[in-house]
Motif scaffolding. Structure first.
Motif, PDB file in Angstrom:
ATOM      1  N   GLN A  25       0.817  -1.207   0.000  1.00  0.00           N
ATOM      2  CA  GLN A  25       0.000   0.000   0.000  1.00  0.00           C
ATOM      3  C   GLN A  25       0.853   1.260   0.000  1.00  0.00           C
ATOM      4  O   GLN A  25       0.437   2.287  -0.506  1.00  0.00           O
ATOM      5  N   SER A  26       2.050   1.187   0.543  1.00  0.00           N
ATOM      6  CA  SER A  26       2.921   2.358   0.569  1.00  0.00           C
ATOM      7  C   SER A  26       3.727   2.508  -0.720  1.00  0.00           C
ATOM      8  O   SER A  26       4.325   3.550  -0.956  1.00  0.00           O
ATOM      9  N   SER A  27       3.705   1.483  -1.553  1.00  0.00           N
ATOM     10  CA  SER A  27       4.456   1.524  -2.804  1.00  0.00           C
ATOM     11  C   SER A  27       3.659   2.253  -3.877  1.00  0.00           C
ATOM     12  O   SER A  27       2.436   2.171  -3.927  1.00  0.00           O
ATOM     13  N   ARG A  28       4.359   2.922  -4.767  1.00  0.00           N
ATOM     14  CA  ARG A  28       3.698   3.650  -5.853  1.00  0.00           C
ATOM     15  C   ARG A  28       3.419   2.745  -7.050  1.00  0.00           C
ATOM     16  O   ARG A  28       2.820   3.178  -8.021  1.00  0.00           O
ATOM     17  N   ARG A  29       3.898   1.502  -6.987  1.00  0.00           N
ATOM     18  CA  ARG A  29       3.716   0.579  -8.101  1.00  0.00           C
ATOM     19  C   ARG A  29       3.635  -0.852  -7.581  1.00  0.00           C
ATOM     20  O   ARG A  29       3.953  -1.120  -6.426  1.00  0.00           O
ATOM     21  N   ALA A  30       3.206  -1.743  -8.449  1.00  0.00           N
ATOM     22  CA  ALA A  30       3.163  -3.159  -8.099  1.00  0.00           C
ATOM     23  C   ALA A  30       4.589  -3.669  -7.902  1.00  0.00           C
ATOM     24  O   ALA A  30       5.517  -3.201  -8.568  1.00  0.00           O
ATOM     25  N   LEU A  31       4.746  -4.607  -6.972  1.00  0.00           N
ATOM     26  CA  LEU A  31       6.069  -5.147  -6.659  1.00  0.00           C
ATOM     27  C   LEU A  31       6.127  -6.642  -6.931  1.00  0.00           C
ATOM     28  O   LEU A  31       5.176  -7.371  -6.645  1.00  0.00           O
ATOM     29  N   ALA A  32       7.260  -7.082  -7.454  1.00  0.00           N
ATOM     30  CA  ALA A  32       7.515  -8.505  -7.647  1.00  0.00           C
ATOM     31  C   ALA A  32       7.933  -9.110  -6.308  1.00  0.00           C
ATOM     32  O   ALA A  32       8.385  -8.391  -5.409  1.00  0.00           O
ATOM     33  N   PRO A  33       7.815 -10.421  -6.157  1.00  0.00           N
ATOM     34  CA  PRO A  33       8.189 -11.053  -4.884  1.00  0.00           C
ATOM     35  C   PRO A  33       9.604 -10.722  -4.419  1.00  0.00           C
ATOM     36  O   PRO A  33       9.824 -10.481  -3.232  1.00  0.00           O
ATOM     37  N   GLY A  34      10.555 -10.668  -5.339  1.00  0.00           N
ATOM     38  CA  GLY A  34      11.925 -10.325  -4.958  1.00  0.00           C
ATOM     39  C   GLY A  34      12.030  -8.928  -4.371  1.00  0.00           C
ATOM     40  O   GLY A  34      12.784  -8.693  -3.420  1.00  0.00           O
ATOM     41  N   GLU A  35      11.255  -7.993  -4.910  1.00  0.00           N
ATOM     42  CA  GLU A  35      11.248  -6.626  -4.391  1.00  0.00           C
ATOM     43  C   GLU A  35      10.608  -6.569  -3.016  1.00  0.00           C
ATOM     44  O   GLU A  35      11.063  -5.837  -2.134  1.00  0.00           O
ATOM     45  N   VAL A  36       9.549  -7.351  -2.827  1.00  0.00           N
ATOM     46  CA  VAL A  36       8.909  -7.421  -1.508  1.00  0.00           C
ATOM     47  C   VAL A  36       9.904  -7.985  -0.501  1.00  0.00           C
ATOM     48  O   VAL A  36      10.075  -7.447   0.596  1.00  0.00           O
ATOM     49  N   TYR A  46      12.529 -16.572  -0.348  1.00  0.00           N
ATOM     50  CA  TYR A  46      11.790 -16.133  -1.519  1.00  0.00           C
ATOM     51  C   TYR A  46      10.491 -16.920  -1.649  1.00  0.00           C
ATOM     52  O   TYR A  46       9.433 -16.349  -1.911  1.00  0.00           O
ATOM     53  N   SER A  47      10.570 -18.236  -1.424  1.00  0.00           N
ATOM     54  CA  SER A  47       9.365 -19.069  -1.574  1.00  0.00           C
ATOM     55  C   SER A  47       8.295 -18.715  -0.543  1.00  0.00           C
ATOM     56  O   SER A  47       7.103 -18.777  -0.832  1.00  0.00           O
ATOM     57  N   THR A  48       8.703 -18.303   0.646  1.00  0.00           N
ATOM     58  CA  THR A  48       7.734 -17.868   1.664  1.00  0.00           C
ATOM     59  C   THR A  48       7.001 -16.618   1.185  1.00  0.00           C
ATOM     60  O   THR A  48       5.775 -16.519   1.301  1.00  0.00           O
ATOM     61  N   VAL A  49       7.738 -15.672   0.628  1.00  0.00           N
ATOM     62  CA  VAL A  49       7.130 -14.433   0.139  1.00  0.00           C
ATOM     63  C   VAL A  49       6.168 -14.739  -1.009  1.00  0.00           C
ATOM     64  O   VAL A  49       5.050 -14.218  -1.055  1.00  0.00           O
ATOM     65  N   VAL A  50       6.587 -15.612  -1.940  1.00  0.00           N
ATOM     66  CA  VAL A  50       5.718 -15.983  -3.057  1.00  0.00           C
ATOM     67  C   VAL A  50       4.442 -16.638  -2.538  1.00  0.00           C
ATOM     68  O   VAL A  50       3.333 -16.337  -3.004  1.00  0.00           O
ATOM     69  N   THR A  51       4.578 -17.522  -1.551  1.00  0.00           N
ATOM     70  CA  THR A  51       3.408 -18.201  -0.980  1.00  0.00           C
ATOM     71  C   THR A  51       2.456 -17.196  -0.337  1.00  0.00           C
ATOM     72  O   THR A  51       1.237 -17.248  -0.560  1.00  0.00           O
ATOM     73  N   VAL A  52       2.987 -16.273   0.434  1.00  0.00           N
ATOM     74  CA  VAL A  52       2.146 -15.265   1.099  1.00  0.00           C
ATOM     75  C   VAL A  52       1.438 -14.396   0.061  1.00  0.00           C
ATOM     76  O   VAL A  52       0.232 -14.154   0.158  1.00  0.00           O
ATOM     77  N   LEU A  53       2.170 -13.938  -0.951  1.00  0.00           N
ATOM     78  CA  LEU A  53       1.559 -13.112  -1.993  1.00  0.00           C
ATOM     79  C   LEU A  53       0.478 -13.880  -2.745  1.00  0.00           C
ATOM     80  O   LEU A  53      -0.603 -13.344  -3.020  1.00  0.00           O
ATOM     81  N   SER A  54       0.739 -15.145  -3.060  1.00  0.00           N
ATOM     82  CA  SER A  54      -0.253 -15.972  -3.768  1.00  0.00           C
ATOM     83  C   SER A  54      -1.509 -16.169  -2.937  1.00  0.00           C
ATOM     84  O   SER A  54      -2.629 -16.089  -3.457  1.00  0.00           O
ATOM     85  N   ARG A  55      -1.337 -16.412  -1.651  1.00  0.00           N
ATOM     86  CA  ARG A  55      -2.509 -16.591  -0.770  1.00  0.00           C
ATOM     87  C   ARG A  55      -3.301 -15.304  -0.648  1.00  0.00           C
ATOM     88  O   ARG A  55      -4.537 -15.323  -0.634  1.00  0.00           O
TER      89      ARG A  55
END
Length: 127
Positions: A25-36, A46-55
């Protein structure tokens, strides 16, 4: 990682989602998992972040668009929009909407009730 959290210690339920949502929400653009992952504090994989974003996407909290080989994620609404959405989901979960709304208004502090009436009046004037 939270400042008060020991290395390897799990976050409380929902804390990581809340952290990710606030970041997006604080970002001005969409972020890829690596950026998150780069912007989050703490030893996440990385896989944890991808899983959280997917859920979160599956729950309807995020949108995603293809960015190279990965997806870029953005929130569907700001914090207030997501709160309103949750309120609507709770309302829709009860078959007696009138009773739920009546009880909700009865339990509002008078200041909030006045604000709600004002907002409803403003909506009526537009329509």
């Amino acid at each position: 990682m939270d400042a008060g959290q020991a290395p390897g210690e799990r976050r409380p339920g929902g804390a990581l989602e809340a952290e990710v949502l606030a970041l997006l929400q604080s970002s001005r653009r969409a972020l890829a998992p690596g950026e998150v992952l780069e912007q989050l504090d703490g030893g996440l994989s990385y896989s944890t972040v991808v899983t959280v974003l997917s859920r979160m996407f599956d729950k309807g909290l995020l949108t995603r668009s293809k960015q190279g080989r990965a997806y870029a994620y953005a929130p569907v609404a700001d914090a207030q929009g997501l709160t309103a959405r949750r309120m609507r989901q709770v309302l829709e979960s009860d078959p007696d909407r009138e009773a739920v709304l009546a009880r909700f208004v009865e339990d509002l502090p008078s200041r909030d009730e006045e604000l709600l009436r004002q907002l409803l009046g403003d909506l009526g004037e537009r329509g």
